[in-house]
Design a protein around this motif. Structure first.
Motif, mmCIF file in Angstrom:
data_model
loop_
_atom_site.group_PDB
_atom_site.id
_atom_site.type_symbol
_atom_site.label_atom_id
_atom_site.label_comp_id
_atom_site.label_asym_id
_atom_site.label_seq_id
_atom_site.Cartn_x
_atom_site.Cartn_y
_atom_site.Cartn_z
ATOM 1 N N ASP A 1 0.862 -1.186 0.000
ATOM 2 C CA ASP A 1 0.000 0.000 0.000
ATOM 3 C C ASP A 1 0.899 1.237 0.000
ATOM 4 O O ASP A 1 2.128 1.138 -0.141
ATOM 5 C CB ASP A 1 -0.955 -0.003 1.196
ATOM 6 N N GLY A 2 0.318 2.402 0.142
ATOM 7 C CA GLY A 2 1.079 3.636 0.088
ATOM 8 C C GLY A 2 2.162 3.708 1.142
ATOM 9 O O GLY A 2 3.299 4.113 0.867
ATOM 10 N N THR A 3 1.835 3.298 2.362
ATOM 11 C CA THR A 3 2.810 3.344 3.456
ATOM 12 C C THR A 3 3.960 2.385 3.211
ATOM 13 O O THR A 3 5.133 2.731 3.406
ATOM 14 C CB THR A 3 2.125 3.016 4.790
ATOM 15 N N ALA B 1 -6.506 -1.592 0.051
ATOM 16 C CA ALA B 1 -6.067 -0.289 0.551
ATOM 17 C C ALA B 1 -6.450 0.817 -0.425
ATOM 18 O O ALA B 1 -6.800 1.931 -0.010
ATOM 19 C CB ALA B 1 -4.554 -0.296 0.777
ATOM 20 N N GLU C 1 -9.884 1.886 0.105
ATOM 21 C CA GLU C 1 -10.065 2.533 1.402
ATOM 22 C C GLU C 1 -9.306 3.849 1.510
ATOM 23 O O GLU C 1 -9.240 4.443 2.583
ATOM 24 C CB GLU C 1 -9.604 1.589 2.516
ATOM 25 N N ARG D 1 -6.046 4.297 1.063
ATOM 26 C CA ARG D 1 -4.682 4.131 1.566
ATOM 27 C C ARG D 1 -3.760 3.614 0.457
ATOM 28 O O ARG D 1 -2.755 2.969 0.710
ATOM 29 C CB ARG D 1 -4.658 3.145 2.740
ATOM 30 N N ASN E 1 -1.501 3.462 -3.239
ATOM 31 C CA ASN E 1 -0.174 3.893 -3.650
ATOM 32 C C ASN E 1 -0.225 5.274 -4.294
ATOM 33 O O ASN E 1 -1.189 5.628 -4.960
ATOM 34 C CB ASN E 1 0.403 2.883 -4.636
ATOM 35 N N THR E 2 0.842 6.042 -4.124
ATOM 36 C CA THR E 2 0.937 7.365 -4.718
ATOM 37 C C THR E 2 1.094 7.261 -6.227
ATOM 38 O O THR E 2 1.927 6.493 -6.720
ATOM 39 C CB THR E 2 2.131 8.133 -4.127
#
Length: 256
Positions: A26-28, A66, A69, A71, A73-74
């Motif tokens: 996910d992005g994080t 994600a 929701e 959250r 990916n950029t």
């Protein structure tokens, strides 16, 4: 933290560890991966990195849950790729240690690495074909350069799974090992590469990447420029002295 770092210098192992999502990113997680590889690049004691997915899976791609929701990916033209480090041009080698699925964005992470050590149960594939999720982390660029246009289009158009044996035949896998041994073999290989004279190895590696898109003549010029830098470092003089003393002769890699 989903992304873990283990330093056993000169090897720098980066681990994706998220059992629940089969190491989906996910992005994080993408940001953590980018940060980890920047740490590797800046660590003078770290000479070769290994990227490994824990829990029997390399990476199942972007975390689609994600995304739904908020959250996800950029997605930006500049900066890091959606999966994290896929736009980075590192000065040091990275080896992927692959078990289980390396699919969709996970395939793209594997393609970004210099080499791929693959367990017998590994599966590669553009599984995102089923959901209309595009390859935006270098998949359409690196895959045909590694395995050729026709085979790349086979994978990209059909999304079908490619097992370890077929991947080895195609050059997608560099080596196939027993189940549970990819990380061990990749780290052993990393130590072997780290034992070589580093200036020469890195400049030769850079020449390989730099020549892509150049004509043969242009590539030869670039290769010579980088070769001169290696010669100017004086590294080869020490190696020549080692050879004269009897080490490394007759193709022996064990006593260099």
């Amino acid at each position: 933290m989903v992304v873990l770092i283990e330093k056993n210098y000169p090897v720098f192992t980066i681990i994706i560890d998220n059992l629940e999502t089969k190491n989906a990113v996910d992005g994080t997680t993408a940001r953590e991966l980018s940060s980890a590889f920047r740490s590797f690049e800046g660590d003078k004691k770290a000479l070769v990195a290994v990227l490994w997915g824990a829990n029997g899976t390399f990476c199942s791609g972007a975390n689609l849950k994600a995304i739904t929701e908020g959250r996800g990916n950029t997605i930006e033209k500049e900066g890091d790729g959606p999966m994290g480090p896929t736009r980075m041009r590192l000065n040091k080698p990275v080896i992927a240690a692959i078990a289980g699925f390396a699919v969709a964005g996970g395939l793209e992470l594997a393609l970004w690495c210099d080499m791929r050590i693959v367990e017998k149960n590994a599966i590669f594939g553009v599984f995102c074909r089923r959901f209309g999720v595009p390859l935006v982390d270098g998949g359409t660029v690196r895959l045909p350069r590694i395995i050729g246009l026709s085979r790349a289009l086979d994978m990209i158009l059909t999304g079908r799974p490619v097992d370890a044996e077929e991947a080895l035949t195609w050059g997608l896998a560099n080596r196939v090992v027993e189940i549970g041994e990819a990380r061990i073999e990749a780290e052993n290989l990393a130590r072997e590469i780290a034992a070589f004279p580093q200036t020469c190895m890195r400049n030769d590696r850079l020449s390989v990447y730099s020549q892509m898109g150049l004509s043969v003549d242009e590539g030869m010029i670039k290769e010579f420029e980088l070769g001169l830098k290696t010669l100017e470092s004086g590294e080869y003089l020490e190696g020549s002295k080692t050879f004269v003393k009897g080490k490394g002769k007759h193709g022996n890699f064990n006593n260099t």
